[in-house]
Design an enzyme around this catalytic site. Sequence first.
Site: not given
Ligand code: NAD
Ligand code: 6OD
Length: 486
Positions: A254, A288, A390
């Site tokens: 996700e 997100c 983003e």
């Molecule tokens: P991130 O990708 O920097 O980190 C997410 C997690 O991955 C953290 O626990 C981090 O320590 C870990 N991580 C980072 N690099 C890694 C690697 N090389 N190997 C393994 N683990 C690693 O994301 P963030 O800054 O914590 O969160 C924000 C991002 O998450 C935004 O892009 C947002 O859109 C996305 N997001 C998506 C959803 C969805 O459901 N689609 C939901 C929430 C957040």
């Molecule tokens: O509501 C949820 O189940 C879900 N996965 C939300 C994700 C939000 C992103 O930041």
Amino acid sequence: MTSVELRNVVAGRPVDGRRTFPKHSPVDGALVAQVHEAGPEVVDAAVAAAREALAGPWGSLPVGERATVLRRVAERIEARFEDFVAAEVRDTGKPEHLVRQLDVARAALNFRSFADTIAAQGLDAYLTDLADGRQALNYAVPKPLGVVAIIVPWNLPLLLLTWKVAPALACGNAVVVKPSEETPSTATLLAEVMAEAGVPDGVYNVVHGFGPDSAGELLTTHEGVDGVTFTGESRTGSAIMRAVAPRVRPVSFELGGKNAAVVFADCDLERTLDGLTRSIFLNTGQVCLCTERVYVERSIFDRVVDGLAERARALRLGRPDAEGTTTGPLISRQHRAKVQSYLDLAIEEGAKVVVGGGVPELGEDLRDGAWIEPTLWVGLDNSSRVVREEVFGPVAALIPFDTEEEAIRLANDTDYGLAAAVWTTDLERGHRVAQQMRVGMAWVNTWYLRDLRSPFGGVGLSGIGREGGTHSLHFYAEPTNVCVQL
Ligand code: NAD
Ligand code: 6OD
């Protein structure tokens, strides 16, 4: 605020890391935790504990009993509701009311919902007619993936963690979770709740740390991990895919979004403005699903800009427990630097700032926090980087359109494909446009309204696979099909 010490949790026991790292409050920069970073030994031990748990009673627990355990977890989360609220607020600086209504409430609901889903799961079975007039019975026996690595971000820490832990456990897996380095608290607290709910030691393990060269990478490259489910940035998803590739393990991703709202002139304007305000600014734009591009039919463009600007100015930035706070800080100074770089870029790309555009003056006590102003731009188009990339902050660009076809084309003109919202009182148009959005989730006259049984996920850069209800079961269990000639 007093600082706490957070350890890894392996087989139900707290375990020291190879070193500790500090976690600071995004509200005022205060030190709130020292966190034990898991090195290779701790990650090995966590994966081994999960494997051992699978070989124990957990591995053979009947489905109905697993559902009962999940319901007990939900009850224990509710019993310790205020502890979870305090932990999440400490790490994120979000308004307390938001943490209560969204993050912690959803954590309990996640466990209940997947208890229901697994309890109601039927058998996938077919009677097959054979050429000679006889029959065969085909039935698929769902089996757990095994040891599942769950890696989650900081924006909705407990909600997103439990969204994956609940179905993983429902399917009989054991998990090793890695919360974000920015939000280590609620995942650690959840380990206590697991024990209280009677989840056997080793079924839920926590490793703390960062991504590359730390707990994240150690998990995704680990021989003993049978599947990886990840929520976070698209770029990180790509790195994890490479890390997992040599061992060909299943992944569920996700990822990020650059979500559009399409506003037609026939919308209910007040409702739309309220909905847009929520979809742009909820959680300081750090969801997100948040809208960062707003396409507005030209005849109402100025009214939408003015109405949104008025609502953005009415947002109240402040401490999580302060009366009237609507909006917290960004998660960290580091993330604020990224958001600020987009505020600067927007100006370079010719944006006119309607509201916000900088760092707010909030007084001496909040000076070391990660505060940013809610910001709206006009004057940009789809060629600009701030409209394509983003930002993950409280920002949106407003862009006019003239026809439905143009609106659909502009909304779909992105490498991402997570979510969209269509605002119109013409429901035929609502269905028509929503169905043409190249996204995983399209809302009409609402935003982030969830039914946990529905498929959740994205297309393009926004992810791989769907989670939610039975869609989650497809990832967290692998069937063995048995074919019996009758
Ligand atoms: P991130 O990708 O920097 O980190 C997410 C997690 O991955 C953290 O626990 C981090 O320590 C870990 N991580 C980072 N690099 C890694 C690697 N090389 N190997 C393994 N683990 C690693 O994301 P963030 O800054 O914590 O969160 C924000 C991002 O998450 C935004 O892009 C947002 O859109 C996305 N997001 C998506 C959803 C969805 O459901 N689609 C939901 C929430 C957040
Ligand atoms: O509501 C949820 O189940 C879900 N996965 C939300 C994700 C939000 C992103 O930041």
